[in-house]
Design a protein around this motif. Structure first.
Motif, PDB file in Angstrom:
ATOM      1  N   GLU A 241     -41.616  66.457 103.637  1.00  0.00           N
ATOM      2  CA  GLU A 241     -41.131  67.041 104.886  1.00  0.00           C
ATOM      3  C   GLU A 241     -42.301  67.342 105.801  1.00  0.00           C
ATOM      4  OE1 GLU A 241     -40.883  71.706 103.417  1.00  0.00           O
ATOM      5  OE2 GLU A 241     -39.106  70.446 103.212  1.00  0.00           O
ATOM      6  N   GLY A 242     -41.973  67.699 107.051  1.00  0.00           N
ATOM      7  CA  GLY A 242     -42.980  68.141 108.002  1.00  0.00           C
ATOM      8  C   GLY A 242     -44.039  67.104 108.309  1.00  0.00           C
ATOM      9  N   GLU A 243     -45.278  67.566 108.484  1.00  0.00           N
ATOM     10  CA  GLU A 243     -46.395  66.689 108.854  1.00  0.00           C
ATOM     11  C   GLU A 243     -46.655  65.588 107.833  1.00  0.00           C
ATOM     12  OE1 GLU A 243     -51.156  67.000 109.995  1.00  0.00           O
ATOM     13  OE2 GLU A 243     -49.906  68.796 109.955  1.00  0.00           O
ATOM     14  N   PRO A 244     -46.621  65.876 106.501  1.00  0.00           N
ATOM     15  CA  PRO A 244     -46.814  64.778 105.542  1.00  0.00           C
ATOM     16  C   PRO A 244     -45.785  63.660 105.696  1.00  0.00           C
ATOM     17  CG  PRO A 244     -47.050  66.892 104.447  1.00  0.00           C
ATOM     18  CD  PRO A 244     -46.526  67.180 105.826  1.00  0.00           C
ATOM     19  N   LEU A 245     -44.537  64.036 106.007  1.00  0.00           N
ATOM     20  CA  LEU A 245     -43.495  63.027 106.194  1.00  0.00           C
ATOM     21  C   LEU A 245     -43.765  62.187 107.432  1.00  0.00           C
ATOM     22  CD1 LEU A 245     -40.782  61.847 105.324  1.00  0.00           C
ATOM     23  CD2 LEU A 245     -39.653  63.633 106.636  1.00  0.00           C
ATOM     24  N   GLN A 246     -44.192  62.823 108.530  1.00  0.00           N
ATOM     25  CA  GLN A 246     -44.510  62.085 109.750  1.00  0.00           C
ATOM     26  C   GLN A 246     -45.694  61.155 109.526  1.00  0.00           C
ATOM     27  OE1 GLN A 246     -44.967  64.705 113.083  1.00  0.00           O
ATOM     28  NE2 GLN A 246     -42.869  65.478 112.985  1.00  0.00           N
ATOM     29  N   THR A 247     -46.713  61.657 108.808  1.00  0.00           N
ATOM     30  CA  THR A 247     -47.876  60.827 108.515  1.00  0.00           C
ATOM     31  C   THR A 247     -47.498  59.636 107.651  1.00  0.00           C
ATOM     32  OG1 THR A 247     -49.332  62.763 108.643  1.00  0.00           O
ATOM     33  CG2 THR A 247     -50.197  60.819 107.507  1.00  0.00           C
ATOM     34  N   PHE A 248     -46.685  59.882 106.644  1.00  0.00           N
ATOM     35  CA  PHE A 248     -46.240  58.798 105.769  1.00  0.00           C
ATOM     36  C   PHE A 248     -45.490  57.750 106.571  1.00  0.00           C
ATOM     37  CE2 PHE A 248     -42.815  56.836 103.370  1.00  0.00           C
ATOM     38  CZ  PHE A 248     -43.496  56.296 102.289  1.00  0.00           C
ATOM     39  N   TYR A 249     -44.564  58.199 107.427  1.00  0.00           N
ATOM     40  CA  TYR A 249     -43.771  57.253 108.197  1.00  0.00           C
ATOM     41  C   TYR A 249     -44.651  56.428 109.136  1.00  0.00           C
ATOM     42  CZ  TYR A 249     -40.400  55.283 111.410  1.00  0.00           C
ATOM     43  OH  TYR A 249     -39.680  54.418 112.175  1.00  0.00           O
ATOM     44  N   THR A 250     -45.564  57.091 109.837  1.00  0.00           N
ATOM     45  CA  THR A 250     -46.394  56.401 110.822  1.00  0.00           C
ATOM     46  C   THR A 250     -47.327  55.385 110.165  1.00  0.00           C
ATOM     47  OG1 THR A 250     -46.330  58.351 112.252  1.00  0.00           O
ATOM     48  CG2 THR A 250     -48.073  56.740 112.665  1.00  0.00           C
ATOM     49  N   GLN A 251     -48.000  55.785 109.095  1.00  0.00           N
ATOM     50  CA  GLN A 251     -49.034  54.941 108.507  1.00  0.00           C
ATOM     51  C   GLN A 251     -48.510  53.938 107.496  1.00  0.00           C
ATOM     52  OE1 GLN A 251     -52.027  57.594 106.939  1.00  0.00           O
ATOM     53  NE2 GLN A 251     -52.808  58.109 108.961  1.00  0.00           N
ATOM     54  N   LEU A 252     -47.465  54.306 106.750  1.00  0.00           N
ATOM     55  CA  LEU A 252     -47.035  53.438 105.658  1.00  0.00           C
ATOM     56  C   LEU A 252     -45.676  52.774 105.887  1.00  0.00           C
ATOM     57  CD1 LEU A 252     -48.132  55.676 102.652  1.00  0.00           C
ATOM     58  CD2 LEU A 252     -49.272  53.644 103.525  1.00  0.00           C
ATOM     59  N   VAL A 253     -44.964  53.213 106.926  1.00  0.00           N
ATOM     60  CA  VAL A 253     -43.646  52.624 107.191  1.00  0.00           C
ATOM     61  C   VAL A 253     -43.613  51.931 108.545  1.00  0.00           C
ATOM     62  CG1 VAL A 253     -41.184  53.085 107.443  1.00  0.00           C
ATOM     63  CG2 VAL A 253     -42.517  54.356 105.754  1.00  0.00           C
ATOM     64  N   LEU A 254     -44.005  52.658 109.604  1.00  0.00           N
ATOM     65  CA  LEU A 254     -43.882  52.120 110.953  1.00  0.00           C
ATOM     66  C   LEU A 254     -44.849  50.974 111.214  1.00  0.00           C
ATOM     67  CD1 LEU A 254     -42.369  52.557 113.626  1.00  0.00           C
ATOM     68  CD2 LEU A 254     -44.237  54.066 114.336  1.00  0.00           C
ATOM     69  N   MET A 255     -46.101  51.087 110.777  1.00  0.00           N
ATOM     70  CA  MET A 255     -47.113  50.076 111.083  1.00  0.00           C
ATOM     71  C   MET A 255     -46.774  48.686 110.552  1.00  0.00           C
ATOM     72  SD  MET A 255     -50.568  52.379 110.665  1.00  0.00           S
ATOM     73  CE  MET A 255     -51.644  50.947 110.746  1.00  0.00           C
ATOM     74  N   PRO A 256     -46.239  48.557 109.309  1.00  0.00           N
ATOM     75  CA  PRO A 256     -45.900  47.210 108.826  1.00  0.00           C
ATOM     76  C   PRO A 256     -44.581  46.674 109.383  1.00  0.00           C
ATOM     77  CG  PRO A 256     -46.311  48.751 107.014  1.00  0.00           C
ATOM     78  CD  PRO A 256     -46.103  49.551 108.243  1.00  0.00           C
ATOM     79  N   LYS A 257     -43.873  47.473 110.203  1.00  0.00           N
ATOM     80  CA  LYS A 257     -42.517  47.108 110.621  1.00  0.00           C
ATOM     81  C   LYS A 257     -42.475  45.772 111.346  1.00  0.00           C
ATOM     82  CE  LYS A 257     -38.896  48.744 113.770  1.00  0.00           C
ATOM     83  NZ  LYS A 257     -38.455  49.851 114.622  1.00  0.00           N
ATOM     84  N   ASP A 258     -43.338  45.587 112.357  1.00  0.00           N
ATOM     85  CA  ASP A 258     -43.288  44.364 113.154  1.00  0.00           C
ATOM     86  C   ASP A 258     -43.631  43.137 112.328  1.00  0.00           C
ATOM     87  OD1 ASP A 258     -42.556  45.786 115.373  1.00  0.00           O
ATOM     88  OD2 ASP A 258     -44.624  46.061 116.073  1.00  0.00           O
ATOM     89  N   LYS A 259     -44.574  43.292 111.380  1.00  0.00           N
ATOM     90  CA  LYS A 259     -44.934  42.148 110.550  1.00  0.00           C
ATOM     91  C   LYS A 259     -43.782  41.743 109.651  1.00  0.00           C
ATOM     92  CE  LYS A 259     -49.896  43.064 110.496  1.00  0.00           C
ATOM     93  NZ  LYS A 259     -51.089  43.334 109.665  1.00  0.00           N
ATOM     94  N   CYS A 260     -43.105  42.742 109.077  1.00  0.00           N
ATOM     95  CA  CYS A 260     -41.952  42.442 108.229  1.00  0.00           C
ATOM     96  C   CYS A 260     -40.869  41.724 109.026  1.00  0.00           C
ATOM     97  CB  CYS A 260     -41.378  43.732 107.634  1.00  0.00           C
ATOM     98  SG  CYS A 260     -42.456  44.539 106.458  1.00  0.00           S
ATOM     99  N   TYR A 261     -40.608  42.220 110.242  1.00  0.00           N
ATOM    100  CA  TYR A 261     -39.557  41.618 111.053  1.00  0.00           C
ATOM    101  C   TYR A 261     -39.946  40.198 111.466  1.00  0.00           C
ATOM    102  CZ  TYR A 261     -36.235  40.876 114.809  1.00  0.00           C
ATOM    103  OH  TYR A 261     -35.260  40.363 115.599  1.00  0.00           O
ATOM    104  N   LEU A 262     -41.207  40.001 111.799  1.00  0.00           N
ATOM    105  CA  LEU A 262     -41.698  38.689 112.191  1.00  0.00           C
ATOM    106  C   LEU A 262     -41.512  37.689 111.067  1.00  0.00           C
ATOM    107  CD1 LEU A 262     -43.250  37.038 114.359  1.00  0.00           C
ATOM    108  CD2 LEU A 262     -45.360  37.752 113.245  1.00  0.00           C
ATOM    109  N   PHE A 263     -41.840  38.136 109.852  1.00  0.00           N
ATOM    110  CA  PHE A 263     -41.693  37.228 108.703  1.00  0.00           C
ATOM    111  C   PHE A 263     -40.228  36.864 108.458  1.00  0.00           C
ATOM    112  CE2 PHE A 263     -40.744  37.121 104.101  1.00  0.00           C
ATOM    113  CZ  PHE A 263     -41.199  35.836 103.871  1.00  0.00           C
TER     114      PHE A 263
END
Length: 481
Positions: free
Chosen positions: A423-445
């Motif tokens: 929750e909180g800041e750790p959850l936002q950090t996790f989402y930004t660095q480990l979920v959101l960043m690879p999103k476009d590459k996954c969709y592109l593939f």
């Protein structure tokens, strides 16, 4: 002539562009999943340069230990051979703090560490105080009686006299704090004097006394830096690759991880294996369903029906025997030979005769089942609730008067749940660095290819779930926008 020449040049250019796109498409199909995989592996391996290293070192998730006691309502009647009646008390909630020390990176792609734990009572989250009194079986007296069951009658009479002299009875009235963290008992000193190997402790006795301000043993796990196929798997615990508590090699094996992170790119065919020092064994959870946690895709893993099944129901568990009814595991071999049993709370998912033998038990899956919600691409837990029960086998032992006419029964002592959610800041950090960043590459593939391996299946599920915008009101809404 000029217009025809220009047309040929345009056609040639378009043909070259088409060929180039085709070649790039093939390259994307081949290279993109590998790029995605390497990026995720770089982020989740145990390495000071990885994005998840600090999360692994100092777990940012607030963990809570919720303890429920089975207050014995009719101790005198039990001694006369009547059916036990219990009343659930609690929860008594503790904030659990964890941190890793003595982190040592080894030459064989492993890291060794000690994880320390401490507990702090949370009165605002609890239903009761640590000063509350609970009536429960006297584990020391009844365990010692069971150990002497086949001993000479003269020794039993001496034990009965000693119990009487010390004021020991089959049931005790102690505070929550004493039961949890320990109490002085003259019986401990007496037993250690004449039977030095019977109890492994010298001072206070408490059910969680050895867990507070202590470590869970020396874990050595694979980092995944050199060989990602073994990432997070346990190599050794306290210097050994298998324990010797049980009666088969399979049951003694140390399998899976240390229970905090798992290998990335999970599929519904994956399972969660981990070694639990408290249970003295490895456990395996199975996939149940997909879900979402704060907009992040998860796989839910639950306990199979065979987790605590006895050897006759599930032969691979024969090594954990001697067994009684299915649904409880005898842990006496790793708990100073005391007749203690591990199970789900209220004997959920166990042989119904166990719950029927004690009044006041009401097993149900909503309250008493366990689960772990894992982000399938990284193998990192998002939300978990692990619930277990500790019970004591009690019975009348001829020659030891304190045991009266107690009929044989597995009497529950307590159950506890360990829960935590990012929750909180750790959850936002996790989402930004480990979920959101690879999103476009996954969709592109996945725009380029519909075929893939197990890794691609996990990436596909991950990518498709991310195509949905974050629910309103979640802590991730702004990050997703």
């Amino acid at each position: 002539m000029g217009s025809r020449s220009r047309a040929r040049r345009v056609a040639a250019a378009l043909g070259f562009a088409g060929l180039l796109c085709a070649v790039l498409g093939v390259i994307m199909i081949v290279m993109v999943p590998s790029i995605i995989k390497q990026q995720v592996l770089k982020n989740v391996r145990i390495d000071p340069s990885s994005l998840s290293f600090n999360m692994w070192k100092e777990i940012p998730v607030p963990f809570y230990l919720s303890v429920y006691f089975f207050d014995v309502v009719n101790p005198s009647e039990i001694l006369q051979g009547q059916k036990p009646q219990v009343r659930e008390r609690g929860p008594y909630v503790y904030r659990e703090f964890r941190h890793k020390n003595n982190i040592t990176f080894n030459d064989n792609d492993t890291v060794s560490f000690l994880e320390y734990r401490s507990f702090q009572f949370q009165p605002d989250k609890s239903r009761g105080l640590e000063s509350d009194n609970i009536v429960m079986p006297n584990i020391l007296v009844l365990s010692a009686a069971m150990m002497m069951e086949n001993g000479p009658m003269s020794l039993k009479l001496i034990m009965t006299l000693a119990f009487s002299t010390l004021g020991e009875r089959a049931f005790m009235n102690r505070t929550v704090s004493e039961i949890m963290w320990g109490y002085e008992d003259p019986l401990i000193h007496l037993v250690n004097k004449y039977f030095p190997n019977m109890f492994p402790f010298k001072g206070k006795f408490g059910l969680f006394a050895e867990l507070n301000n202590s470590d869970s043993g020396l874990f050595t796990v694979f980092t995944g830096v050199k060989n990602f196929t073994r990432i997070h798997l346990v190599d050794k615990w306290n210097g050994v690759s298998k324990v010797n508590f049980w009666h088969s090699d399979q049951c003694n094996m140390i399998n899976g991880t240390s229970g905090q992170m798992w290998a990335p790119f999970m599929t519904p065919e994956s399972s969660l294996e981990f070694y639990s020092p408290e249970a003295c064994r490895s456990m395996k959870l199975i996939y149940k369903e997909q879900g979402m946690f704060e907009g992040i895709p998860t796989f839910r893993f639950v306990a199979p029906n065979t987790l605590f099944a006895n050897g006759s129901v599930y032969p691979p568990n024969e090594g954990f025997c001697p067994c009684r009814e299915s649904g409880i595991q005898n842990v006496s071999t790793c708990r100073f030979s005391a007749p203690l049993f591990l199970s789900h709370p209220h004997f959920y998912n166990a042989d119904p005769v166990l719950a029927e033998a004690v009044s006041g038990l009401h097993p149900n899956p909503e309250e008493h089942s366990l689960f772990l919600d894992i982000h399938p691409v990284t193998g990192i837990p998002m939300n978990c609730s692990v619930k277990l029960q500790l019970s004591l086998y009690v019975k009348s032992v001829k020659g030891i008067g304190q045991t009266g006419k107690i009929k044989p029964v597995i009497l529950p002592l307590m159950w506890f749940g360990e829960s935590g959610a990012m929750e909180g800041e750790p959850l936002q950090t996790f989402y930004t660095q480990l979920v959101l960043m690879p999103k476009d590459k996954c969709y592109l593939f996945w725009s380029s290819s519909k075929k893939g391996s197990k890794d691609k299946e996990a990436i596909q599920a991950y990518s498709e779930s991310l195509m949905t915008s974050a629910p309103k009101g979640t802590v991730l809404q702004e990050a997703r926008l």
